[in-house]
Write an enzyme that holds these catalytic residues in place. Structure first.
Site, PDB file in Angstrom:
ATOM      1  N   GLU A  48       0.789  -1.086   0.071  1.00 10.30           N
ATOM      2  CA  GLU A  48      -0.063  -0.120   0.086  1.00 10.30           C
ATOM      3  C   GLU A  48       0.764   1.327  -0.084  1.00 10.30           C
ATOM      4  OE1 GLU A  48      -2.554   2.702  -0.316  1.00 10.30           O
ATOM      5  OE2 GLU A  48      -1.549   2.744   1.729  1.00 10.30           O
ATOM      6  N   SER A  49       0.797   1.856  -1.234  1.00  6.68           N
ATOM      7  CA  SER A  49       1.769   3.124  -1.479  1.00  6.68           C
ATOM      8  C   SER A  49       1.803   4.166  -0.031  1.00  6.68           C
ATOM      9  CB  SER A  49       1.628   3.711  -2.627  1.00  6.68           C
ATOM     10  OG  SER A  49       0.622   4.188  -2.804  1.00  6.68           O
ATOM     11  N   CYS A  79       4.211  -2.451  -8.585  1.00  4.64           N
ATOM     12  CA  CYS A  79       2.901  -1.757  -8.131  1.00  4.64           C
ATOM     13  C   CYS A  79       3.117  -0.623  -7.172  1.00  4.64           C
ATOM     14  CB  CYS A  79       2.022  -2.773  -7.303  1.00  4.64           C
ATOM     15  SG  CYS A  79       0.489  -2.339  -7.091  1.00  4.64           S
ATOM     16  N   ARG A 106      -2.376   6.363  -9.639  1.00  5.08           N
ATOM     17  CA  ARG A 106      -2.668   5.400  -8.782  1.00  5.08           C
ATOM     18  C   ARG A 106      -4.021   4.630  -8.846  1.00  5.08           C
ATOM     19  NH1 ARG A 106      -3.062   7.308  -3.352  1.00  5.08           N
ATOM     20  NH2 ARG A 106      -2.573   5.152  -2.704  1.00  5.08           N
ATOM     21  N   ILE A 134      -3.388  -5.894  -8.722  1.00  6.35           N
ATOM     22  CA  ILE A 134      -4.057  -5.657  -7.522  1.00  6.35           C
ATOM     23  C   ILE A 134      -4.177  -4.164  -7.199  1.00  6.35           C
ATOM     24  CG2 ILE A 134      -4.298  -6.041  -4.935  1.00  6.35           C
ATOM     25  CD1 ILE A 134      -2.709  -8.520  -5.655  1.00  6.35           C
ATOM     26  N   HIS A 170       2.254  -7.436 -10.005  1.00  8.16           N
ATOM     27  CA  HIS A 170       3.072  -8.340  -8.964  1.00  8.16           C
ATOM     28  C   HIS A 170       3.677  -9.540  -9.590  1.00  8.16           C
ATOM     29  CE1 HIS A 170       1.676  -5.953  -5.427  1.00  8.16           C
ATOM     30  NE2 HIS A 170       0.673  -5.928  -6.393  1.00  8.16           N
ATOM     31  N   GLU A 172       6.027 -11.270  -8.448  1.00  7.01           N
ATOM     32  CA  GLU A 172       6.300 -12.117  -7.396  1.00  7.01           C
ATOM     33  C   GLU A 172       5.260 -12.951  -7.084  1.00  7.01           C
ATOM     34  OE1 GLU A 172       4.542  -8.542  -5.398  1.00  7.01           O
ATOM     35  OE2 GLU A 172       5.717  -8.748  -7.188  1.00  7.01           O
TER      36      GLU A 172
END
Length: 196
Positions: A48-49, A79, A106, A134, A170, A172
């Site tokens: 969450e940025s 992300c 965003r 996401i 993402h 990963e």
């Protein structure tokens, strides 16, 4: 063997560590500023940025991260990490690290319930990479020297500029480690240039 740090303040840290190790590099979870000196490249994970920025400020990481970026060592933002690397954020007055000449929107693909997977063609990686999006950002605009590696529809979702790599999705969160391996190669090449 190159040493790749994963900023360990918040986000998909374990998953990135696993992907780095699967790509043949040593992974280091970076929780202290002095660890930045020990690594050859750094991953800024998704998460969450806003929370990530608060933690970066709380632990005084912002200036050391900007210094790391200026050193020419590669950085990869996924992300929220893409948001941290962007020089311009729509709706915000100032950038975070601001290392890449990109403009980012965003949560551009919608809210959590709008999360999705999509097959992507990624230049230098492959034709059939499954991107997990996401609450993902996307790149709205790029400088002339930014290479667009992948799009989803008409939206730029993976970009590269010099030693910096950023993805909306993402990589990963899948068992396909090709995007991480691409970054590992960037780090190896940068390290070789410093040695020569």
């Amino acid at each position: 063997m190159v040493k790749i740090g994963v900023l360990g303040l918040q986000g998909a840290v374990r998953e990135h560590v696993k992907s780095v190790e699967a790509s043949g590099a040593e992974a280091v979870v970076v929780k202290r500023i002095e660890q930045l000196e020990e690594i050859d490249g750094l991953i800024l994970p998704g998460g969450e940025s806003t929370t990530m920025r608060r933690l970066i400020d709380k632990y005084d990481f912002m200036e050391p991260l900007r210094t790391f970026a200026k050193s020419g060592k590669p950085m990869f933002g996924t992300c929220a990490g893409m948001i941290l690397l962007a020089k311009t954020l729509i709706g915000y007055d100032e950038a975070h690290i601001g290392a890449m000449d990109i403009t980012v929107e965003r949560n551009a693909f919608g809210r959590q319930k709008d999360s999705f997977e999509a097959a992507l063609s990624i230049k230098g990686v492959g034709e059939d990479f499954v991107g997990v999006f996401i609450r993902a950002p996307y790149v709205v605009d790029v400088a002339d020297d930014v290479e667009v590696l992948s799009t989803h529809g008409d939206r730029m979702v993976a970009v590269k500029q010099g030693p910096f790599l950023a993805a909306s999705f993402h990589p990963e969160l899948t068992d396909d480690h090709r995007v991480t391996a691409y970054f590992v190669e960037m780090v190896k090449e940068a390290k070789m240039k410093k040695v020569v």
